[in-house]
Design a protein around this motif. Structure first.
Motif, PDB file in Angstrom:
ATOM      1  N   LEU A  17      85.950  56.830  85.147  1.00 41.67           N
ATOM      2  CA  LEU A  17      86.859  57.491  86.482  1.00 41.67           C
ATOM      3  C   LEU A  17      86.065  58.614  86.582  1.00 41.67           C
ATOM      4  O   LEU A  17      85.532  59.446  85.749  1.00 41.67           O
ATOM      5  N   LEU A  18      86.545  59.266  87.704  1.00 39.51           N
ATOM      6  CA  LEU A  18      86.209  60.619  88.043  1.00 39.51           C
ATOM      7  C   LEU A  18      84.505  60.780  88.014  1.00 39.51           C
ATOM      8  O   LEU A  18      83.934  61.426  87.339  1.00 39.51           O
ATOM      9  N   MET A  19      83.927  60.187  88.964  1.00 38.71           N
ATOM     10  CA  MET A  19      82.806  59.828  89.146  1.00 38.71           C
ATOM     11  C   MET A  19      82.032  61.210  89.406  1.00 38.71           C
ATOM     12  O   MET A  19      82.571  62.227  89.815  1.00 38.71           O
ATOM     13  N   VAL A  20      80.453  61.287  89.369  1.00 39.11           N
ATOM     14  CA  VAL A  20      79.782  62.690  89.451  1.00 39.11           C
ATOM     15  C   VAL A  20      80.269  63.388  90.733  1.00 39.11           C
ATOM     16  O   VAL A  20      80.265  64.469  90.795  1.00 39.11           O
ATOM     17  N   ALA A  21      80.109  62.529  91.906  1.00 35.82           N
ATOM     18  CA  ALA A  21      80.168  62.981  93.231  1.00 35.82           C
ATOM     19  C   ALA A  21      81.579  63.794  93.405  1.00 35.82           C
ATOM     20  O   ALA A  21      81.754  64.773  93.900  1.00 35.82           O
ATOM     21  N   LEU A  22      82.758  63.331  92.547  1.00 39.03           N
ATOM     22  CA  LEU A  22      84.026  64.140  92.644  1.00 39.03           C
ATOM     23  C   LEU A  22      84.030  65.434  92.192  1.00 39.03           C
ATOM     24  O   LEU A  22      84.835  66.364  92.426  1.00 39.03           O
ATOM     25  N   TYR A 177      87.598  64.067  81.017  1.00 35.60           N
ATOM     26  CA  TYR A 177      88.712  63.237  81.399  1.00 35.60           C
ATOM     27  C   TYR A 177      88.419  61.836  81.170  1.00 35.60           C
ATOM     28  O   TYR A 177      88.720  60.972  81.941  1.00 35.60           O
ATOM     29  N   GLY A 178      87.635  61.461  80.143  1.00 38.63           N
ATOM     30  CA  GLY A 178      87.444  60.001  79.547  1.00 38.63           C
ATOM     31  C   GLY A 178      88.379  59.445  78.603  1.00 38.63           C
ATOM     32  O   GLY A 178      89.336  59.949  78.357  1.00 38.63           O
ATOM     33  N   PRO A 179      87.886  58.156  78.053  1.00 38.91           N
ATOM     34  CA  PRO A 179      88.703  57.447  77.299  1.00 38.91           C
ATOM     35  C   PRO A 179      88.960  58.259  75.858  1.00 38.91           C
ATOM     36  O   PRO A 179      89.824  57.774  75.215  1.00 38.91           O
ATOM     37  N   VAL A 203      80.499  66.318  78.729  1.00 38.30           N
ATOM     38  CA  VAL A 203      79.413  65.622  79.662  1.00 38.30           C
ATOM     39  C   VAL A 203      80.431  64.925  80.735  1.00 38.30           C
ATOM     40  O   VAL A 203      81.250  64.587  80.613  1.00 38.30           O
ATOM     41  N   GLU A 204      79.466  64.794  81.836  1.00 39.98           N
ATOM     42  CA  GLU A 204      79.998  64.182  83.161  1.00 39.98           C
ATOM     43  C   GLU A 204      80.467  62.698  82.964  1.00 39.98           C
ATOM     44  O   GLU A 204      81.334  62.182  83.620  1.00 39.98           O
ATOM     45  N   ASP A 205      79.525  62.190  82.315  1.00 36.23           N
ATOM     46  CA  ASP A 205      79.398  60.594  82.470  1.00 36.23           C
ATOM     47  C   ASP A 205      79.766  60.097  81.268  1.00 36.23           C
ATOM     48  O   ASP A 205      79.504  60.318  80.039  1.00 36.23           O
ATOM     49  N   LEU A 206      80.413  58.689  81.300  1.00 36.92           N
ATOM     50  CA  LEU A 206      80.444  57.882  80.132  1.00 36.92           C
ATOM     51  C   LEU A 206      79.389  57.063  79.679  1.00 36.92           C
ATOM     52  O   LEU A 206      79.133  56.741  78.614  1.00 36.92           O
ATOM     53  N   ILE A 207      78.618  56.672  80.635  1.00 35.33           N
ATOM     54  CA  ILE A 207      77.567  55.889  80.412  1.00 35.33           C
ATOM     55  C   ILE A 207      76.096  56.572  81.314  1.00 35.33           C
ATOM     56  O   ILE A 207      76.309  57.359  81.907  1.00 35.33           O
ATOM     57  N   GLU A 208      75.017  55.844  80.886  1.00 35.19           N
ATOM     58  CA  GLU A 208      73.645  56.193  81.568  1.00 35.19           C
ATOM     59  C   GLU A 208      73.391  55.212  82.785  1.00 35.19           C
ATOM     60  O   GLU A 208      72.993  53.952  82.229  1.00 35.19           O
ATOM     61  N   LEU A 209      73.603  55.316  83.965  1.00 34.06           N
ATOM     62  CA  LEU A 209      73.416  54.751  85.188  1.00 34.06           C
ATOM     63  C   LEU A 209      71.873  54.965  85.464  1.00 34.06           C
ATOM     64  O   LEU A 209      71.268  53.929  85.958  1.00 34.06           O
ATOM     65  N   ASP A 210      71.430  56.014  85.342  1.00 34.28           N
ATOM     66  CA  ASP A 210      70.228  56.338  85.796  1.00 34.28           C
ATOM     67  C   ASP A 210      69.670  57.735  84.871  1.00 34.28           C
ATOM     68  O   ASP A 210      70.616  58.237  84.035  1.00 34.28           O
ATOM     69  N   ASP A 211      68.487  58.314  85.148  1.00 33.26           N
ATOM     70  CA  ASP A 211      67.760  59.305  84.570  1.00 33.26           C
ATOM     71  C   ASP A 211      68.817  60.667  84.692  1.00 33.26           C
ATOM     72  O   ASP A 211      68.459  61.610  83.922  1.00 33.26           O
ATOM     73  N   ASN A 212      69.590  60.662  85.657  1.00 33.90           N
ATOM     74  CA  ASN A 212      70.339  61.958  86.109  1.00 33.90           C
ATOM     75  C   ASN A 212      71.526  61.798  85.338  1.00 33.90           C
ATOM     76  O   ASN A 212      72.190  62.900  85.422  1.00 33.90           O
ATOM     77  N   ASN A 214      74.570  61.884  82.486  1.00 37.75           N
ATOM     78  CA  ASN A 214      74.634  62.772  81.082  1.00 37.75           C
ATOM     79  C   ASN A 214      75.725  62.197  80.571  1.00 37.75           C
ATOM     80  O   ASN A 214      77.017  62.447  80.674  1.00 37.75           O
ATOM     81  N   SER A 215      75.506  61.418  79.316  1.00 39.16           N
ATOM     82  CA  SER A 215      76.641  60.815  78.551  1.00 39.16           C
ATOM     83  C   SER A 215      76.446  61.317  77.046  1.00 39.16           C
ATOM     84  O   SER A 215      75.784  61.859  76.717  1.00 39.16           O
ATOM     85  N   PRO A 216      77.678  61.017  76.641  1.00 37.30           N
ATOM     86  CA  PRO A 216      77.801  61.292  75.104  1.00 37.30           C
ATOM     87  C   PRO A 216      76.752  60.612  74.257  1.00 37.30           C
ATOM     88  O   PRO A 216      76.095  61.395  73.533  1.00 37.30           O
ATOM     89  N   ALA A 217      76.185  59.467  74.652  1.00 36.73           N
ATOM     90  CA  ALA A 217      75.040  58.862  74.041  1.00 36.73           C
ATOM     91  C   ALA A 217      74.116  59.838  74.050  1.00 36.73           C
ATOM     92  O   ALA A 217      73.192  59.625  73.384  1.00 36.73           O
ATOM     93  N   LYS A 218      73.606  59.948  75.436  1.00 40.15           N
ATOM     94  CA  LYS A 218      72.276  60.718  75.790  1.00 40.15           C
ATOM     95  C   LYS A 218      72.255  62.032  75.094  1.00 40.15           C
ATOM     96  O   LYS A 218      71.187  62.261  74.221  1.00 40.15           O
ATOM     97  N   ALA A 219      73.318  62.579  74.971  1.00 45.93           N
ATOM     98  CA  ALA A 219      73.569  64.033  74.287  1.00 45.93           C
ATOM     99  C   ALA A 219      73.385  63.435  72.728  1.00 45.93           C
ATOM    100  O   ALA A 219      72.523  64.561  71.956  1.00 45.93           O
ATOM    101  N   PHE A 220      73.964  62.819  72.254  1.00 47.84           N
ATOM    102  CA  PHE A 220      73.713  62.419  70.779  1.00 47.84           C
ATOM    103  C   PHE A 220      72.357  62.143  70.512  1.00 47.84           C
ATOM    104  O   PHE A 220      71.840  62.486  69.556  1.00 47.84           O
ATOM    105  N   ARG A 221      71.610  61.440  71.152  1.00 43.45           N
ATOM    106  CA  ARG A 221      70.396  61.093  71.062  1.00 43.45           C
ATOM    107  C   ARG A 221      69.396  62.222  71.263  1.00 43.45           C
ATOM    108  O   ARG A 221      68.264  62.298  70.422  1.00 43.45           O
ATOM    109  N   GLU A 222      69.454  62.842  72.511  1.00 45.28           N
ATOM    110  CA  GLU A 222      68.309  63.829  72.666  1.00 45.28           C
ATOM    111  C   GLU A 222      68.695  65.336  72.078  1.00 45.28           C
ATOM    112  O   GLU A 222      67.732  66.171  72.257  1.00 45.28           O
ATOM    113  N   ASP A 223      70.001  65.678  71.882  1.00 50.02           N
ATOM    114  CA  ASP A 223      70.443  67.026  71.490  1.00 50.02           C
ATOM    115  C   ASP A 223      70.450  67.211  70.005  1.00 50.02           C
ATOM    116  O   ASP A 223      71.551  66.466  69.453  1.00 50.02           O
TER     117      ASP A 223
END
Length: 591
Positions: A17-22, A177-179, A203-212, A214-223
């Motif tokens: 919920l609460l997608m990036v555009a919102l 605002y996530g689960p 982070v804004e997103d729950l999942i990684e739909l594209d390179d833009n 920002n999900s918890p998994a991406k943060a865990f992997r890259e930071d």
């Protein structure tokens, strides 16, 4: 972009919920290749005009992509519009179903009375309070509990963290605002920690739909500063090389592992329906009919899943796939969503709303969630969240599961085999989530509730939250007599008899403690599942005396002899240990 139904299957959290555009207008914080953000109250995000909601015409009812909503589809006659001969139709209801996984949009529709309902989790519902509770018309009343989440979300950590208490000082990535917001706070509270003990990076997103994204998994992997992250299961498996220990190759992180998922923490995320106060006041009979229809449909769907070869099942699963996952062909994925949810039914609703003494009851859970959200700034203050207070005697009509029987969820033989293996290898602490001790006096064989109520309450709280974990009750005996005999070079046969006697006695005491615990729970109207408990008698072989060492044969040495009265008293103990056993598929058998 992936098709909608595939996305919802891979990321089958009801909180997408609460997608990036919102939230594009809110400031973000960047770091280590990942863009972080803030997490203000929903009142700063959701705006909408409030309109009266007396309710005429077709009733718009929201759903989300979740297994619990299959019952809603079936109640409406496996149709978006109420079908003739359906459960809802038989109750005189005229309903139009729509799916809305963006909770912010749901709240906006709720404020304007496009729908008088909110469909979300208890965390989401309480989060909405910053918007809904400012006007008496839109105050929420929770009317029905659909399910508990029993899988699909996980806490992934890096190698140094082995149990939740070690999250102290950790930096944790979480979707705002996530689960996982109240999942995080619940785990911290269970460990005796608070929000102040950790550093949260939103982070804004729950999942990684594209390179833009920002999900918890991406943060865990890259930071490299991120120690832990709350993620959905597909991401958890990728980060940990398939659910083991991350190798660092492909999308995994070196030494990463799953600390716990909602298969273990199976009463953290609860799905409910809430209704506007003004609509309920004007249409209480209609809302009660809707609730009763969901109860009946829940039992019908359970029967359909038990008889999947029948045409009725195909009709329901196909309609649900189309309405929940945007594709009639997504029937297998829809069935899998059903399996991710524990459908609580009549007995679960009576327990949730009608037993305030339970640690995961409606009132207690609401208070816990709101306290955590206030500390996070998601709420400015706590507020009274109301429930419908149905007459459940009347709602029992036409239902079969009204006795509230708790069926064993663990295979007793498999539990015994697993515990024996762990005991022999000395690996009981592996997978430990929480543990604590109680003590007893010499020759004590009973454990009255008035002496151990604090420990019993703690056990009831933990098992109510982590229903997929195994609780070991481990008895330990005083080694003093054995060590005195050993120092005097008593015959090995005599020493072995002392060891065996101590094992038997410690097992008996641990079992007596379990029976006292179950009896105590019964007095509190709490039904524990005995199959969740494993009794272990360690005897004298695991003294907790400081400086205790084992000799060359693996036997305890005289260094284990208590050096003072306090150490002596501490040796007589029972340890309660909650263990994650998700990898042991033959042990845990969810309903």
């Amino acid at each position: 972009m992936l098709p909608g139904w595939i996305i919802m299957r891979l990321y089958r959290s009801s909180f997408f919920l609460l997608m990036v555009a919102l939230f594009a207008g809110l400031p973000g914080l960047s770091g280590a290749g990942v863009k972080y953000t803030n997490s203000p109250s929903l009142s700063k995000v959701v705006k909408g005009d409030i309109r009266d909601c007396a309710g005429n015409g077709t009733l718009q009812v929201p759903m989300i992509a979740w297994g619990g909503d299959i019952a809603t589809v079936h109640a409406n006659g496996d149709s978006r519009k109420t079908a003739k001969g359906s459960i809802f139709g038989g109750k005189g209801l005229d309903i139009s179903l729509f799916r809305e996984d963006n909770f912010a949009k749901q709240v906006q529709a709720y404020l304007s009375c496009k729908t008088p309902f909110l469909r979300g989790t208890m965390g989401m519902i309480n989060m909405a309070g910053s918007v809904t509770e400012n006007d008496p018309r839109t105050k929420m009343v929770v009317i029905y509990k659909l399910t508990d989440s029993a899988g699909g979300d996980a806490l992934v950590v890096k190698g140094k963290i082995k149990k939740p208490s070690q999250l102290k000082g950790a930096t944790i990535a979480v979707q705002r605002y996530g689960p996982h917001v109240d999942y995080l706070t619940t785990v911290l509270t269970s460990s005796g920690l608070s929000i102040k003990d950790v550093n949260i990076k939103w982070v804004e997103d729950l999942i990684e739909l594209d390179d833009n994204s920002n999900s918890p998994a991406k943060a865990f992997r890259e930071d490299s500063s991120i120690d832990a992250a709350f993620v959905i299961i597909p991401d958890a498996l990728a980060l940990t090389s398939g659910g083991g220990v991350g190798t660092g190759s492909e999308d995994s992180v070196k030494d990463a592992h799953i600390l716990m998922s909602t298969k273990t923490a199976d009463k953290v995320i609860m799905d409910v329906y809430a209704v506007r106060s003004d609509y309920l006041k004007a249409n209480r009979e209609k809302v009660e009919a809707f609730t009763h229809g969901l109860l009946i449909a829940g039992e019908k769907v359970k029967s359909l899943f038990a008889n999947r070869g029948k045409p009725e099942f195909k009709k329901t699963i196909t309609a649900s796939a189309e309405m929940l996952l945007d594709s009639k062909s997504a029937t297998e994925d829809t069935a899998a969503m059903y399996g991710d949810a524990r459908h609580v039914g009549y007995s679960g609703n009576v327990e949730f709303f009608g037993k305030p003494e339970l640690s995961r009851s409606f009132g207690t859970l609401t208070s816990q969630v709101q306290s955590a959200f206030v500390s996070l700034g998601l709420l400015s203050k706590k507020f009274p969240l109301n429930q419908a207070k149905w007459d459940y005697t009347r709602l029992a009509a036409g239902l079969s599961d009204t006795k509230g029987v708790v069926a064993p969820r663990f295979d007793k033989k498999a539990v015994t085999k697993l515990v024996t293996k762990k005991q022999q290898k000395g690996t009981l602490q592996e997978g430990e989530l929480f543990s604590f001790e109680v003590y007893f006096q010499p020759n004590q064989n009973s454990f009255p509730a008035d002496m151990y109520s604090k420990a019993f309450n703690k056990v009831m709280e933990l098992t109510s939250i982590y229903g997929g974990a195994l609780l070991t009750i481990e008895g330990h005996s005083d080694p003093s007599n054995y060590l005195r005999k050993k120092v005097k070079n008593s015959p090995r046969e005599a020493l072995n008899r002392i060891k065996q006697s101590a094992r038997n006695l410690s097992h008996t005491r641990a079992n007596a403690l379990k029976e006292s615990l179950i009896n105590y729970a019964n007095t509190k109207n709490v039904t524990l599942d005995p199959s969740q408990f494993a009794i272990i008698g360690h005897g004298i072989m695991q003294p907790n005396t400081p400086g205790c060492k084992y000799d060359g044969s693996g036997d305890i040495s005289k260094s284990c002899y208590p050096k003072n009265k306090q150490e002596w008293e501490n040796t007589r103990r029972v340890v309660f240990r909650l263990i994650q056993i998700e990898a042991e598929a033959d042990v845990f058998q969810p309903l």
